[in-house]
Scaffold this active site. Structure first.
Site, mmCIF file in Angstrom:
data_model
loop_
_atom_site.group_PDB
_atom_site.id
_atom_site.type_symbol
_atom_site.label_atom_id
_atom_site.label_comp_id
_atom_site.label_asym_id
_atom_site.label_seq_id
_atom_site.Cartn_x
_atom_site.Cartn_y
_atom_site.Cartn_z
ATOM 1 N N HIS A 130 0.780 -6.792 -9.915
ATOM 2 C CA HIS A 130 0.256 -7.047 -8.528
ATOM 3 C C HIS A 130 0.161 -7.669 -7.278
ATOM 4 C CE1 HIS A 130 -3.181 -4.837 -5.908
ATOM 5 N NE2 HIS A 130 -2.377 -4.213 -5.689
ATOM 6 N N SER B 32 0.088 -0.108 -6.074
ATOM 7 C CA SER B 32 -0.937 -0.605 -6.134
ATOM 8 C C SER B 32 -2.634 0.680 -6.456
ATOM 9 C CB SER B 32 -1.395 -0.756 -4.180
ATOM 10 O OG SER B 32 -0.546 -1.378 -3.410
ATOM 11 N N ASN C 91 -8.875 -3.634 -6.408
ATOM 12 C CA ASN C 91 -8.153 -2.617 -5.207
ATOM 13 C C ASN C 91 -10.198 -1.884 -5.485
ATOM 14 O OD1 ASN C 91 -6.699 -2.616 -3.488
ATOM 15 N ND2 ASN C 91 -5.017 -1.792 -4.463
HETATM 16 N N1 LIG Z 1 1.251 -3.663 1.591
HETATM 17 C C1 LIG Z 1 0.760 -4.320 0.571
HETATM 18 O O1 LIG Z 1 -0.229 -5.529 1.468
HETATM 19 C C2 LIG Z 1 0.783 -4.003 -0.743
HETATM 20 C C3 LIG Z 1 -0.114 -4.541 -1.706
HETATM 21 C C4 LIG Z 1 0.024 -5.060 -2.740
HETATM 22 C C5 LIG Z 1 1.435 -4.023 -3.339
HETATM 23 N N2 LIG Z 1 1.659 -3.194 -3.116
HETATM 24 C C6 LIG Z 1 2.330 -2.179 -3.373
HETATM 25 O O2 LIG Z 1 3.870 -2.391 -3.690
HETATM 26 C C7 LIG Z 1 4.687 -1.307 -3.384
HETATM 27 C C8 LIG Z 1 5.464 -1.304 -1.829
HETATM 28 O O3 LIG Z 1 4.522 -1.296 -1.344
HETATM 29 P P1 LIG Z 1 5.589 -1.955 0.673
HETATM 30 O O4 LIG Z 1 4.143 -2.162 1.670
HETATM 31 O O5 LIG Z 1 6.224 -3.501 0.535
HETATM 32 O O6 LIG Z 1 5.709 -1.089 0.896
HETATM 33 P P2 LIG Z 1 7.102 -0.903 2.487
HETATM 34 O O7 LIG Z 1 7.135 0.666 3.157
HETATM 35 O O8 LIG Z 1 7.118 -1.789 3.132
HETATM 36 O O9 LIG Z 1 8.414 -0.917 1.352
HETATM 37 C C9 LIG Z 1 9.006 0.139 0.536
HETATM 38 C C10 LIG Z 1 10.783 -0.041 0.487
HETATM 39 O O10 LIG Z 1 11.244 0.466 -0.438
HETATM 40 C C11 LIG Z 1 12.739 1.037 -0.431
HETATM 41 N N3 LIG Z 1 12.814 2.007 -1.305
HETATM 42 C C12 LIG Z 1 12.116 3.053 -0.840
HETATM 43 N N4 LIG Z 1 12.607 4.013 -1.984
HETATM 44 C C13 LIG Z 1 13.735 3.198 -2.607
HETATM 45 C C14 LIG Z 1 14.433 3.416 -3.758
HETATM 46 N N5 LIG Z 1 14.814 4.725 -4.537
HETATM 47 N N6 LIG Z 1 15.162 2.460 -4.182
HETATM 48 C C15 LIG Z 1 15.016 1.378 -3.735
HETATM 49 N N7 LIG Z 1 13.747 1.052 -2.473
HETATM 50 C C16 LIG Z 1 13.628 1.806 -2.372
HETATM 51 C C17 LIG Z 1 12.216 1.033 1.065
HETATM 52 O O11 LIG Z 1 13.525 1.427 1.925
HETATM 53 C C18 LIG Z 1 11.603 0.253 2.161
HETATM 54 O O12 LIG Z 1 12.240 -0.611 2.583
HETATM 55 C C19 LIG Z 1 3.865 -0.184 -3.220
HETATM 56 O O13 LIG Z 1 3.632 0.076 -4.480
HETATM 57 C C20 LIG Z 1 2.499 -0.562 -2.962
HETATM 58 O O14 LIG Z 1 1.557 0.125 -3.715
HETATM 59 C C21 LIG Z 1 1.787 -2.809 -1.374
#
Ligand SMILES: NC(=O)c1ccc[n+]([C@@H]2O[C@H](COP(=O)([O-])OP(=O)(O)OC[C@H]3O[C@@H](n4cnc5c(N)ncnc54)[C@H](O)[C@@H]3O)[C@@H](O)[C@H]2O)c1
Length: 295
Positions: free
Chosen positions: A139, A118, A189
């Site tokens: 994204h 993000s 964002n």
């Molecule tokens: N949540 C949102 O609304 C949103 C929207 C757009 C982008 N993003 C981006 O998406 C990405 C993920 O966000 P999220 O909300 O899904 O997070 P989340 O916390 O729900 O999930 C993250 C996952 O990554 C896993 N993980 C951590 N380290 C790891 C590794 N070394 N190898 C493999 N897996 C690993 C964790 O176990 C977890 O299951 C981030 O970069 C975030 O900025 C999030």
């Protein structure tokens, strides 16, 4: 390109895996945690059930989508022989740099490496690889199977060819890709977070209450969701971290996070995921709100 890997089975990763698999890509879904993989697969199955119940897809489509996904806890095995990796692991700079260094070692020389970050610079992520021209931002928006937009972020060295491949791929997923350059907050964002921050500031200044602020924006501006409810769904910690990236990146006080947001994050009130943010989320209310998005 029919084989892709998705790293991270959390909120975004399971949605991205679902979306590719439903469009008939073979997906390797990778997470360090088996529990996250299990939860991610259960979420995909539940979301597919909702689509079947609404007659948007058939039971056979559901089975086919699930069969297209294989789970891995080992990164090296999971990324062997894929043409594209979409990284959606936890938003943490050091973690992402480590993952991309490993990907550069484990993946074939022509594999495209995308990040769903993000807020972290794609140029910075690309700099730890030996193939910055093949590194790009993809994204997706939450919930991924529903939301049409994919912001495609070109890092400083991303090649036009990589951009074109990822753009066409996004269209095959029935998404609408938009080309964006790599500056803090990208476009989505950079515009959304100051609005959310201003809504929090309005609450902090006592101008109006939570429901009143959200109602003004929903009924007055035709937003489907008020900014405070949206902040709860994004996660208040995520909002704070994106604002800080923009504040640091532009050195401009207009991106300074509202002290109320800082306090709520310190107090562990992170929104829907922690059970409390600007609104109260019992498990049932959270499930209801998510179900609504899939209608
Ligand atoms: N949540 C949102 O609304 C949103 C929207 C757009 C982008 N993003 C981006 O998406 C990405 C993920 O966000 P999220 O909300 O899904 O997070 P989340 O916390 O729900 O999930 C993250 C996952 O990554 C896993 N993980 C951590 N380290 C790891 C590794 N070394 N190898 C493999 N897996 C690993 C964790 O176990 C977890 O299951 C981030 O970069 C975030 O900025 C999030």
């Amino acid at each position: 390109m029919k084989n892709v890997a998705v790293i991270g089975a959390g909120t975004m990763g399971n949605g991205i895996a679902h979306t590719f698999a439903q469009s008939n890509y073979k997906v390797n879904l990778i997470d360090i945690s088996q529990a996250s993989l299990d939860r991610g697969m259960a979420t995909i199955s539940k979301n597919l059930d909702r689509m079947v119940a609404k007659e948007k897809i058939s039971e056979a489509d559901k089975q086919n989508t699930l069969n297209n996904i294989t789970t891995y806890t080992n990164l090296e095995e999971g990324v062997a022989s894929v043409g594209l990796v979409v990284e959606a692991a936890t938003e943490n700079l050091d973690l992402k740099l480590k993952i991309f260094k490993d990907l550069d070692t484990f993946c074939a020389a022509d594999t495209i490496l995308a990040s769903n970050t993000s807020s972290i610079s794609i140029t910075k992520i690309a700099s730890v690889t030996s193939r910055p021209e093949l590194v790009i931002g993809m994204h997706f928006m939450n919930p991924v199977p529903i939301m049409k937009l994919v912001e495609i972020i070109k890092g400083y060295s991303t090649s036009q060819e990589t951009y074109t491949i990822v753009k066409e791929l996004s269209e095959k997923l029935h998404k609408v890709p938009v080309e964006v350059n790599d500056y803090p907050g990208f476009v989505a964002n950079r515009i959304l977070m100051p609005m959310i921050n201003e809504a929090i500031e309005t609450l902090y200044n006592g101008v109006a209450g939570v429901k009143e602020i959200d109602t003004v924006m929903m009924l007055g501006m035709a937003h489907p969701m008020g900014p405070l409810a949206l902040a709860d769904f994004i996660g208040l910690d995520v909002c704070l971290s994106i604002l800080n990236v923009m504040y640091d990146g532009f050195k401009n006080p207009k991106y300074a996070p509202c002290p109320l947001l800082v306090n709520m994050v310190m107090a562990g009130k992170l929104g829907a995921k922690s059970g409390e943010g600007f609104y109260d989320y019992s498990e049932n209310r959270k499930a209801e709100a998510v179900a609504k998005m899939f209608q």
